[in-house]
Design a protein around this motif. Sequence first.
Motif, PDB file in Angstrom:
ATOM      1  N   PHE A 112       8.615   3.717  16.179  1.00  0.00           N
ATOM      2  CA  PHE A 112       8.458   2.275  15.959  1.00  0.00           C
ATOM      3  C   PHE A 112       6.985   1.920  15.745  1.00  0.00           C
ATOM      4  O   PHE A 112       6.650   1.136  14.860  1.00  0.00           O
ATOM      5  CB  PHE A 112       9.007   1.477  17.147  1.00  0.00           C
ATOM      6  CG  PHE A 112      10.466   1.159  17.062  1.00  0.00           C
ATOM      7  CD1 PHE A 112      10.934   0.143  16.247  1.00  0.00           C
ATOM      8  CD2 PHE A 112      11.402   1.861  17.810  1.00  0.00           C
ATOM      9  CE1 PHE A 112      12.273  -0.170  16.171  1.00  0.00           C
ATOM     10  CE2 PHE A 112      12.746   1.567  17.743  1.00  0.00           C
ATOM     11  CZ  PHE A 112      13.187   0.548  16.914  1.00  0.00           C
ATOM     12  N   VAL A 113       6.097   2.512  16.531  1.00  0.00           N
ATOM     13  CA  VAL A 113       4.662   2.233  16.403  1.00  0.00           C
ATOM     14  C   VAL A 113       4.161   2.704  15.045  1.00  0.00           C
ATOM     15  O   VAL A 113       3.386   2.001  14.380  1.00  0.00           O
ATOM     16  CB  VAL A 113       3.870   2.895  17.559  1.00  0.00           C
ATOM     17  CG1 VAL A 113       2.376   2.855  17.301  1.00  0.00           C
ATOM     18  CG2 VAL A 113       4.201   2.213  18.874  1.00  0.00           C
ATOM     19  N   ALA A 114       4.607   3.877  14.603  1.00  0.00           N
ATOM     20  CA  ALA A 114       4.183   4.391  13.296  1.00  0.00           C
ATOM     21  C   ALA A 114       4.633   3.468  12.173  1.00  0.00           C
ATOM     22  O   ALA A 114       3.870   3.193  11.241  1.00  0.00           O
ATOM     23  CB  ALA A 114       4.735   5.801  13.091  1.00  0.00           C
ATOM     24  N   ILE A 115       5.852   2.968  12.264  1.00  0.00           N
ATOM     25  CA  ILE A 115       6.353   2.041  11.240  1.00  0.00           C
ATOM     26  C   ILE A 115       5.558   0.745  11.276  1.00  0.00           C
ATOM     27  O   ILE A 115       5.174   0.205  10.239  1.00  0.00           O
ATOM     28  CB  ILE A 115       7.859   1.775  11.426  1.00  0.00           C
ATOM     29  CG1 ILE A 115       8.643   3.014  11.010  1.00  0.00           C
ATOM     30  CG2 ILE A 115       8.308   0.558  10.638  1.00  0.00           C
ATOM     31  CD1 ILE A 115      10.128   2.916  11.246  1.00  0.00           C
ATOM     32  N   ARG A 116       5.292   0.228  12.466  1.00  0.00           N
ATOM     33  CA  ARG A 116       4.518  -1.012  12.591  1.00  0.00           C
ATOM     34  C   ARG A 116       3.115  -0.833  12.003  1.00  0.00           C
ATOM     35  O   ARG A 116       2.604  -1.699  11.307  1.00  0.00           O
ATOM     36  CB  ARG A 116       4.424  -1.428  14.061  1.00  0.00           C
ATOM     37  CG  ARG A 116       3.908  -2.830  14.241  1.00  0.00           C
ATOM     38  CD  ARG A 116       3.871  -3.316  15.691  1.00  0.00           C
ATOM     39  NE  ARG A 116       4.972  -2.894  16.505  1.00  0.00           N
ATOM     40  CZ  ARG A 116       4.856  -2.073  17.559  1.00  0.00           C
ATOM     41  NH1 ARG A 116       3.696  -1.579  17.899  1.00  0.00           N
ATOM     42  NH2 ARG A 116       5.906  -1.740  18.276  1.00  0.00           N
ATOM     43  N   LYS A 117       2.503   0.312  12.268  1.00  0.00           N
ATOM     44  CA  LYS A 117       1.164   0.591  11.737  1.00  0.00           C
ATOM     45  C   LYS A 117       1.202   0.674  10.215  1.00  0.00           C
ATOM     46  O   LYS A 117       0.325   0.141   9.542  1.00  0.00           O
ATOM     47  CB  LYS A 117       0.645   1.900  12.323  1.00  0.00           C
ATOM     48  CG  LYS A 117      -0.766   2.234  11.921  1.00  0.00           C
ATOM     49  CD  LYS A 117      -1.238   3.500  12.599  1.00  0.00           C
ATOM     50  CE  LYS A 117      -2.652   3.829  12.162  1.00  0.00           C
ATOM     51  NZ  LYS A 117      -3.121   5.082  12.758  1.00  0.00           N
ATOM     52  N   LEU A 118       2.215   1.316   9.672  1.00  0.00           N
ATOM     53  CA  LEU A 118       2.343   1.441   8.221  1.00  0.00           C
ATOM     54  C   LEU A 118       2.510   0.076   7.575  1.00  0.00           C
ATOM     55  O   LEU A 118       1.910  -0.214   6.546  1.00  0.00           O
ATOM     56  CB  LEU A 118       3.531   2.335   7.876  1.00  0.00           C
ATOM     57  CG  LEU A 118       3.774   2.616   6.405  1.00  0.00           C
ATOM     58  CD1 LEU A 118       2.612   3.415   5.827  1.00  0.00           C
ATOM     59  CD2 LEU A 118       5.071   3.378   6.226  1.00  0.00           C
ATOM     60  N   VAL A 119       3.311  -0.782   8.191  1.00  0.00           N
ATOM     61  CA  VAL A 119       3.556  -2.117   7.643  1.00  0.00           C
ATOM     62  C   VAL A 119       2.310  -2.997   7.764  1.00  0.00           C
ATOM     63  O   VAL A 119       2.006  -3.780   6.865  1.00  0.00           O
ATOM     64  CB  VAL A 119       4.757  -2.779   8.362  1.00  0.00           C
ATOM     65  CG1 VAL A 119       4.867  -4.246   8.021  1.00  0.00           C
ATOM     66  CG2 VAL A 119       6.041  -2.049   8.007  1.00  0.00           C
ATOM     67  N   SER A 120       1.566  -2.852   8.850  1.00  0.00           N
ATOM     68  CA  SER A 120       0.415  -3.733   9.071  1.00  0.00           C
ATOM     69  C   SER A 120      -0.808  -3.345   8.251  1.00  0.00           C
ATOM     70  O   SER A 120      -1.689  -4.167   8.047  1.00  0.00           O
ATOM     71  CB  SER A 120       0.043  -3.769  10.554  1.00  0.00           C
ATOM     72  OG  SER A 120      -0.483  -2.524  10.954  1.00  0.00           O
ATOM     73  N   THR A 121      -0.882  -2.109   7.781  1.00  0.00           N
ATOM     74  CA  THR A 121      -2.022  -1.684   6.962  1.00  0.00           C
ATOM     75  C   THR A 121      -1.528  -1.303   5.581  1.00  0.00           C
ATOM     76  O   THR A 121      -1.128  -0.172   5.348  1.00  0.00           O
ATOM     77  CB  THR A 121      -2.754  -0.477   7.602  1.00  0.00           C
ATOM     78  OG1 THR A 121      -1.806   0.568   7.815  1.00  0.00           O
ATOM     79  CG2 THR A 121      -3.419  -0.856   8.892  1.00  0.00           C
ATOM     80  N   PRO A 122      -1.533  -2.262   4.657  1.00  0.00           N
ATOM     81  CA  PRO A 122      -1.044  -1.975   3.309  1.00  0.00           C
ATOM     82  C   PRO A 122      -1.942  -0.956   2.617  1.00  0.00           C
ATOM     83  O   PRO A 122      -3.116  -0.829   2.964  1.00  0.00           O
ATOM     84  CB  PRO A 122      -1.105  -3.335   2.605  1.00  0.00           C
ATOM     85  CG  PRO A 122      -2.091  -4.120   3.376  1.00  0.00           C
ATOM     86  CD  PRO A 122      -2.036  -3.607   4.792  1.00  0.00           C
ATOM     87  N   PRO A 123      -1.409  -0.244   1.665  1.00  0.00           N
ATOM     88  CA  PRO A 123      -2.183   0.801   0.997  1.00  0.00           C
ATOM     89  C   PRO A 123      -3.215   0.235   0.018  1.00  0.00           C
ATOM     90  O   PRO A 123      -3.218   0.562  -1.162  1.00  0.00           O
ATOM     91  CB  PRO A 123      -1.108   1.617   0.268  1.00  0.00           C
ATOM     92  CG  PRO A 123       0.003   0.649   0.030  1.00  0.00           C
ATOM     93  CD  PRO A 123      -0.037  -0.299   1.199  1.00  0.00           C
TER      94      PRO A 123
END
Length: 187
Positions: A112-123
């Motif tokens: 869940f944390v990895a997904i949240r981090k991916l969503v919060s930092t766009p590429p």
Amino acid sequence: MEELQVIQSKIYEIRSMKVMLDRDLAEMYGVQTKVLNQAVKRNSTRFPEDFMFQLTDEETQNWKSQIVTSNAIKMGVRRNPFAFTEHGVVMLASVLRSEIAVQTSILITRAFVAIRKLVSTPPADRVTELQQEVKELKEYIEEAFADYNDINEDTRIQLELINQTLAELQSKKATNDKPRPRIGFVK
């Protein structure tokens, strides 16, 4: 790392929340879905609506259409599954009280944390990389044809397309740099 990817593949977005379904959690915790749900019912005060909810008929149909499984597995859903948010998953570990439950809960929380981090930092970095590569390509073409007084029409069109692409990348970067609205409870 592979375990996190397996877990992440079982995290769905339902009601604008990232959730995991009871059948997937039961499989990960090494118990039957019925046993997991009984433990939850015995401890219902630990699972408010923001920790767990039951899917509606329509949500269940949408979920079934998203997964690619055999009919035998689809037919095994006799009632609408329960969906657990990240907090509900953590609470499950305390309800099930096994070493497997604790370790699995840790892995699921990390997913869940990895997904949240991916969503919060766009590429946004990728846009910058592409912009730099296109600039380098443009410079290379201009240098390669600098000795020629007459650039043919094809090369001129390519340079115009590169300039257009650079402008589009710049506008995308500007869009990504805008401050995002705050998420959470507002008084």
